[in-house]
Design a protein around this motif. Structure first.
Motif: not given
Length: 557
Positions: A353-355, A433-441, A446-449, A459-460
């Motif tokens: 997702f960095e790009g 933040v522990c994970d990122l979700e998406g398809n191409g963008r 996903v965050v953890a307490d 959602p972001a």
């Protein structure tokens, strides 16, 4: 009888009218000329052009003149002057000046204008302020170059970032969302597979240019800097480097300032700096950098971007700076002001997702891409706070994640209070933040307490990361002493047995901002023990030049 040409109203102070006295002062250095309807005073893309004052008649500034995309930007009558920041920065014209009503203009060579305003601060401030506002207006209008590509393309993101960091006005045309994109590409003979492309002067097509190629075309890069023995080479054009450029050049030293990306460093990505002395209402980092770069060039400093430095070496008693393109620059002294770069999150799929969706700056360019969306910001310091406040004015909702429970612990109180009062900002404490979700963008983070370890999905469409920094010193390759974090050791912190001297004599102790190699100095965030503030960096950059003078005096002695 034709309708008189309507002059563009001066709503923002961008189009002031010169006084009779100011016009007389300029007239002593310029030449009057009559104009006819349709005359072109300068064209978009001209590498240089005169400073023009409209004495009578009317002149329009036009983007893409003579092309299907022609657009009138502004119209000016008697007493107004033409041009924008590119004139003072010695960059090609971004617009064409076309006479709409016949009359007379005063044309003054730009070098004469620079000399005059140096002795007339009132006139100089008037012109500079107008040009700065005009550049901002062009950026808001999307004038200048056009970048066509997919929002999911890393190269398109690179080109947009480069333009934004260098304050180049541009219009972004998304091939997936802009209905004009397909027609425009067809007219230019470009297939969607060949994007991203940059359109320059309305018709010239640059197919996926590198940053160095784009810099050459728009006039950012200096002519060859090789072959000269400089008094000082400044590596890094952040606040410390620009301050050093101003003081070195104003004191008669030959100086070149190099940066891999843009003038301004990390500070240029700040939407608003509110604690910098002399700007009670704040100033954007980009505007501060722009002013400093103009000031340095006024005194004769050479600033070139992109110029990626890969190594510090030595040859025949000189320090040698090696660039990625093979250029070698010899110099009597070096000032390292490369600053620090933001750390990256250690989460799965970050590279994916960095790009497209992960950012390390929050400027108008990023805000435009995220307008109306939900975004996530990670970090508890002032950079994260400034980004959150700025983004809140453009996005539907901003989620700020900090790893403790006190927003004001690492952030200035005024920022923390402002964030707390914003209705479209949610502060998530004790959260990582522990994970990122998406398809191409990016679609969600996903965050953890950190106390309960309970995770949830927020959602972001974009993630802004401000989690501390690490020094940009890997290019030094053990040529000078650094601390255990990689920051450059200077002055009394340099171990006695680490000091080296190219003259191979008995080494003296380093000056306060001098590294273990005599003649190589460090200032700003890259220096071990420095206070990470813009004002401190500016002060150190200026102070380093004082020690440069001392070293040069010893070399001559």
């Amino acid at each position: 009888m034709s309708e008189p040409v309507q002059e563009t109203p001066d709503r923002y102070g961008a189009y002031p009218r010169l006084s009779a006295e100011q016009i007389d002062a300029l007239a002593s250095r310029g030449q009057r000329r009559t104009t006819g309807t349709g005359d072109i005073l300068f064209r978009e893309g001209d590498p240089s052009y005169d400073f023009h004052v409209v004495l009578s008649g009317a002149v329009a500034l036009i983007e893409g003149y003579g092309t299907p995309a022609e657009r009138e930007i502004s119209v000016h009558g008697p007493g107004r002057f033409l041009g924008e920041l590119s004139l003072l920065a010695a960059q090609p014209a971004l617009l064409s000046a076309v006479v709409r009503e016949p009359g007379e203009v005063l044309s003054v060579p730009v070098d004469d204008v620079r000399a005059l305003v140096a002795h007339d601060p009132t006139l100089g401030d008037l012109i500079l302020r107008a040009y700065m506002i005009r550049r901002s207006l062009l950026i808001e209008m999307g004038a200048g170059i056009r970048i066509i590509g997919s929002r999911y393309s890393t190269d398109a993101r690179r080109l947009r970032d480069f333009a934004a960091r260098n304050r180049l006005p541009y219009r972004w045309i998304d091939v997936e969302q802009d209905p004009t994109a397909e027609t425009l590409l067809r007219q230019l003979g470009v297939t969607p597979q060949e994007t991203p492309v940059v359109i320059w002067r309305g018709q010239e097509v640059l197919r996926n240019p590198g940053n160095d190629e784009l810099a050459r075309v728009v006039g950012l890069a200096e002519p060859s800097i090789a072959g000269s023995d400089y008094d000082v080479v400044v590596v890094g054009a952040g606040p410390a480097g620009l301050a050093a450029g101003v003081y070195a050049a104003s004191e008669g030293l030959s100086v070149v300032v190099l940066d891999a990306v843009a003038a301004g460093g990390q500070a240029s990505t700040s939407s608003r700096i509110e604690n910098y002395l002399g700007f009670p209402s704040g100033i954007s980092g980009a505007e501060l950098a722009e002013r400093a770069a103009l000031q340095a060039r006024k005194f004769g400093a050479r600033i070139t971007v992109p110029a990626s430095v890969t190594a510090l070496d030595a040859h025949d008693g000189f320090h040698l700076i090696r660039l990625a393109d093979g250029t070698e620059v010899a110099t009597r002294t070096v000032l390292i002001t490369t600053g620090a770069r933001y750390r990256k999150l250690r989460v799965p799929q970050l590279a994916e997702f960095e790009g497209t969706s992960v950012y390390y700056a929050a400027t108008a360019a990023e805000a435009q891409l995220c307008r109306g969306d939900q975004v996530a910001v990670v970090g508890g310091g002032n950079s994260a706070g400034q980004a959150t406040v700025f983004l809140a004015g453009h996005v539907a909702h901003a989620h700020l994640m900090i790893m403790h429970d006190d927003l004001s612990r690492d952030m200035s109180r005024y920022l923390a209070d402002r964030i707390t009062a914003l209705p479209n900002v949610t502060v998530h404490t004790n959260t990582e933040v522990c994970d990122l979700e998406g398809n191409g963008r990016l679609e969600a983070v996903v965050v953890a307490d950190m106390k309960t370890e309970h995770s949830r999905r927020i959602p972001a469409t974009a993630l802004f990361v401000f989690i501390g920094a690490e020094p940009c010193t890997t290019w030094l390759d053990k040529q000078i002493a650094v601390d255990h974090h990689g920051y450059v050791l200077t002055g009394p912190d340099v171990p006695p047995d680490a000091v080296t001297d190219l003259r191979q004599g008995t080494p003296r102790r380093p000056y306060l901002l001098e590294s273990s190699r005599l003649g190589v100095f460090a200032a700003g965030d890259v220096r071990s023990g420095s206070i990470k503030r813009v004002a401190t960096a500016v002060g150190e950059g200026a102070m380093a030049i004082r020690f440069v003078h001392e070293h040069l005096r010893l070399l001559q002695g």
